[in-house]
Design an enzyme around this catalytic site. Sequence first.
Site, mmCIF file in Angstrom:
data_model
loop_
_atom_site.group_PDB
_atom_site.id
_atom_site.type_symbol
_atom_site.label_atom_id
_atom_site.label_comp_id
_atom_site.label_asym_id
_atom_site.label_seq_id
_atom_site.Cartn_x
_atom_site.Cartn_y
_atom_site.Cartn_z
ATOM 1 N N ASP A 7 -2.495 0.773 0.628
ATOM 2 C CA ASP A 7 -3.007 -0.594 0.677
ATOM 3 C C ASP A 7 -4.136 -0.588 1.698
ATOM 4 O O ASP A 7 -3.900 -0.511 2.897
ATOM 5 C CB ASP A 7 -1.884 -1.556 1.099
ATOM 6 C CG ASP A 7 -2.400 -2.975 1.349
ATOM 7 O OD1 ASP A 7 -3.578 -3.252 1.048
ATOM 8 O OD2 ASP A 7 -1.612 -3.802 1.850
ATOM 9 N N LYS A 69 -14.058 -4.968 5.010
ATOM 10 C CA LYS A 69 -13.753 -4.941 3.578
ATOM 11 C C LYS A 69 -14.523 -6.044 2.841
ATOM 12 O O LYS A 69 -14.829 -5.918 1.666
ATOM 13 C CB LYS A 69 -12.247 -5.112 3.362
ATOM 14 C CG LYS A 69 -11.797 -5.016 1.910
ATOM 15 C CD LYS A 69 -10.288 -4.996 1.809
ATOM 16 C CE LYS A 69 -9.791 -5.109 0.382
ATOM 17 N NZ LYS A 69 -8.314 -5.127 0.337
ATOM 18 N N GLU A 146 -4.009 -5.338 -6.252
ATOM 19 C CA GLU A 146 -2.988 -5.629 -5.234
ATOM 20 C C GLU A 146 -1.830 -6.474 -5.772
ATOM 21 O O GLU A 146 -0.669 -6.144 -5.517
ATOM 22 C CB GLU A 146 -3.648 -6.279 -4.017
ATOM 23 C CG GLU A 146 -4.501 -5.275 -3.245
ATOM 24 C CD GLU A 146 -5.446 -5.906 -2.242
ATOM 25 O OE1 GLU A 146 -5.426 -7.149 -2.079
ATOM 26 O OE2 GLU A 146 -6.219 -5.170 -1.612
ATOM 27 N N ASP A 168 -1.298 -13.716 -2.984
ATOM 28 C CA ASP A 168 -1.510 -12.797 -1.862
ATOM 29 C C ASP A 168 -2.551 -13.387 -0.917
ATOM 30 O O ASP A 168 -3.746 -13.384 -1.212
ATOM 31 C CB ASP A 168 -1.968 -11.436 -2.412
ATOM 32 C CG ASP A 168 -2.254 -10.424 -1.300
ATOM 33 O OD1 ASP A 168 -2.205 -10.794 -0.106
ATOM 34 O OD2 ASP A 168 -2.539 -9.262 -1.638
HETATM 35 P P1 ADP Z 1 -4.930 -7.955 4.626
HETATM 36 O O1 ADP Z 1 -4.357 -7.863 3.265
HETATM 37 O O2 ADP Z 1 -6.146 -8.801 4.698
HETATM 38 O O3 ADP Z 1 -5.116 -6.645 5.329
HETATM 39 P P2 ADP Z 1 -2.392 -8.730 5.773
HETATM 40 O O4 ADP Z 1 -1.583 -8.944 4.563
HETATM 41 O O5 ADP Z 1 -2.045 -7.586 6.657
HETATM 42 O O6 ADP Z 1 -3.916 -8.781 5.484
HETATM 43 O O7 ADP Z 1 -2.346 -10.068 6.619
HETATM 44 C C1 ADP Z 1 -3.078 -10.197 7.773
HETATM 45 C C2 ADP Z 1 -3.126 -11.656 8.125
HETATM 46 O O8 ADP Z 1 -1.794 -12.136 8.249
HETATM 47 C C3 ADP Z 1 -3.829 -11.927 9.430
HETATM 48 O O9 ADP Z 1 -4.822 -12.918 9.234
HETATM 49 C C4 ADP Z 1 -2.727 -12.458 10.317
HETATM 50 O O10 ADP Z 1 -3.212 -13.464 11.180
HETATM 51 C C5 ADP Z 1 -1.752 -13.031 9.321
HETATM 52 N N1 ADP Z 1 -0.397 -13.063 9.818
HETATM 53 C C6 ADP Z 1 0.417 -12.033 10.120
HETATM 54 N N2 ADP Z 1 1.589 -12.471 10.591
HETATM 55 C C7 ADP Z 1 1.514 -13.830 10.595
HETATM 56 C C8 ADP Z 1 2.401 -14.883 10.976
HETATM 57 N N3 ADP Z 1 3.612 -14.617 11.460
HETATM 58 N N4 ADP Z 1 1.983 -16.161 10.835
HETATM 59 C C9 ADP Z 1 0.764 -16.439 10.359
HETATM 60 N N5 ADP Z 1 -0.122 -15.503 9.990
HETATM 61 C C10 ADP Z 1 0.243 -14.219 10.103
HETATM 62 MG MG MG Z 2 -3.558 -7.281 1.702
#
Ligand code: ADP
Ligand code: MG
Length: 562
Positions: A7, A69, A146, A168
């Site tokens: 991912d 990205k 995804e 997502d």
């Molecule tokens: P990506 O797919 O963009 O890499 P992720 O699925 O890893 O992202 O999610 C990252 C996002 O999730 C970040 O913007 C982060 O602030 C948010 N995030 C992670 N944990 C929490 C939470 N407990 N509450 C709110 N937002 C969260």
């Molecule tokens: Mg993601």
Amino acid sequence: MAILGIDLGTTNSACAIWDGDKVQLIPNRLGEFLTPSVVGIDDKGLVTVGKVARDRLISHSDRTVAVFKRLMGSNHQVQLARQRFTATELSALVLKSLKEDAEAFLGQPVTEAVISVPAYFNDNQRQATRLAGELAGFKVERLINEPTAAAIAYGLNQRAEGTFLILDLGGGTFDVSILEFFDGVMEVHASAGDNFLGGEDFNNAIQEALLAEQGITALDLSPQQRAQLATAVERSKRRIGLPGDNRISLTLGKHQIDKQIDDDWFTKLATPLLLRAKRPIERALDDAKLNPGAIDEVVLVGGSTRMGLFRATVGRMFGRLPACHIDPDLAIAMGAAIQAGLKAKDAALGEIVLTDVCPYTLGTEVNGPDSKGGGYFMPIIERNSTVPVSVERSVVTAHDNQQVVRVAIYQGESRLVANNIHLGELELAVPPGPAGSQQVDIRYSYDMNGLLAVDVTVASTGLKVNKVIEQAPGALSTAQKAEALARLDKLKFHPRDQEENRALLARGERVYQSSLGDQREYVANVLGEFDKVLERQNPQEIARLRAKVNEVLDKFDRDNWL
Ligand code: ADP
Ligand code: MG
């Protein structure tokens, strides 16, 4: 040999393998499953990827980059430590780091990968992702959408049948997919999304509101102060809706921020973003001609779906609670690994055929209704067609004695090609004759990997031109690719075994910066002591002190949210 499921996220990346009967998540060099998609280059020219780089966003903003990205597939270059990089190259560095971690963990070379992309990514973005994988030394077995990976992780393919909605919401993108599972076939019925909506936007909303209350903008702060604020905002966002105090107290130069972050305040800020998130959900339902009641399961993935407000919004739209029991940050890597296992024909998974959709319309340029000239879009493959798909449409010559037909290839939804994305073009000769006398057949074939092949045939002569678009913006020639490879190879990574110490020092530096007075001095002393021990290079001594430093930092570090 295992194929790595990856991912490659905007905010965080993760990888996993299928070990024969289950998913094995791969820990990185710090023992964590999530690797922040952040790249840094230090003053010695060494590359760091992940948490250490993320911690340095505050202290070394000119030498660290994140959220690249969003630039995938564009020619935009990012300045990093006085060098320039495309998003593809930066992604390659993240992938290289994951590859090293996987090889260290598995104790064998890992050369093949399945990499996930948002369903809404266009051709350029998909090609850029594939190239990033190649630049990192992978043979990219395939790209997987995804949401499709998420569905597989949730085992939706193990039900008898059903219609599922996958939402997502990550750090920078929002993907919506409707999947239908029937007769052992997973079919993606619709996908929509917003490439510019994610957790970062909620952070920005909070940050802007805080600054507005001070009567200042981000421009009034130093880059370092901005990063400090961003860290505090992220921590606080994650505490919204949880019991306990949620206060942001920061001194930023002459500005003092001291704000209780309560739920109502945040709800007001978040509402416009939540309304934006509803739009692609509605569009996907419309395109699939479904009403919310027809959805058997709503599944949430992506870190931002942890927000109670988002869950509530979705709950209200569908009149029931969405499924979110698999770690939303890891579901996609897990699904990609299962898909990789499927690819390696592992019997444990049984037979599943996955089909996907082309998330946008592909077409060509034709004359307008008044025949005065070109500029109009003729769709050939309609948005949300199930792939692989191959469609042929015909056009005729527009002018008397026309000698050449030019087929321009576009992607988009607008009636005018000027508003769509130009993917390439090809030309072929036609025999002279009156306007409309020569017919040209245009066939578009779109495959599982989101790549487009165009075949054009002149009906009267049988002359054929076949072209896979090469001049897509962001695509590289073979020579450019070799050059990029050589350039990336020259970059040296920090040794893996020193990563823990470096992570600790970076964290220490961050804690030092956000502390004051005695606490600051105390942290400085402990870090100074650690520096000295590191110089003596005695592993046991280092490990002992590392534990102590960690303990001290834990006491003061309010921002350790990962
Ligand atoms: P990506 O797919 O963009 O890499 P992720 O699925 O890893 O992202 O999610 C990252 C996002 O999730 C970040 O913007 C982060 O602030 C948010 N995030 C992670 N944990 C929490 C939470 N407990 N509450 C709110 N937002 C969260
Ligand atoms: Mg993601």
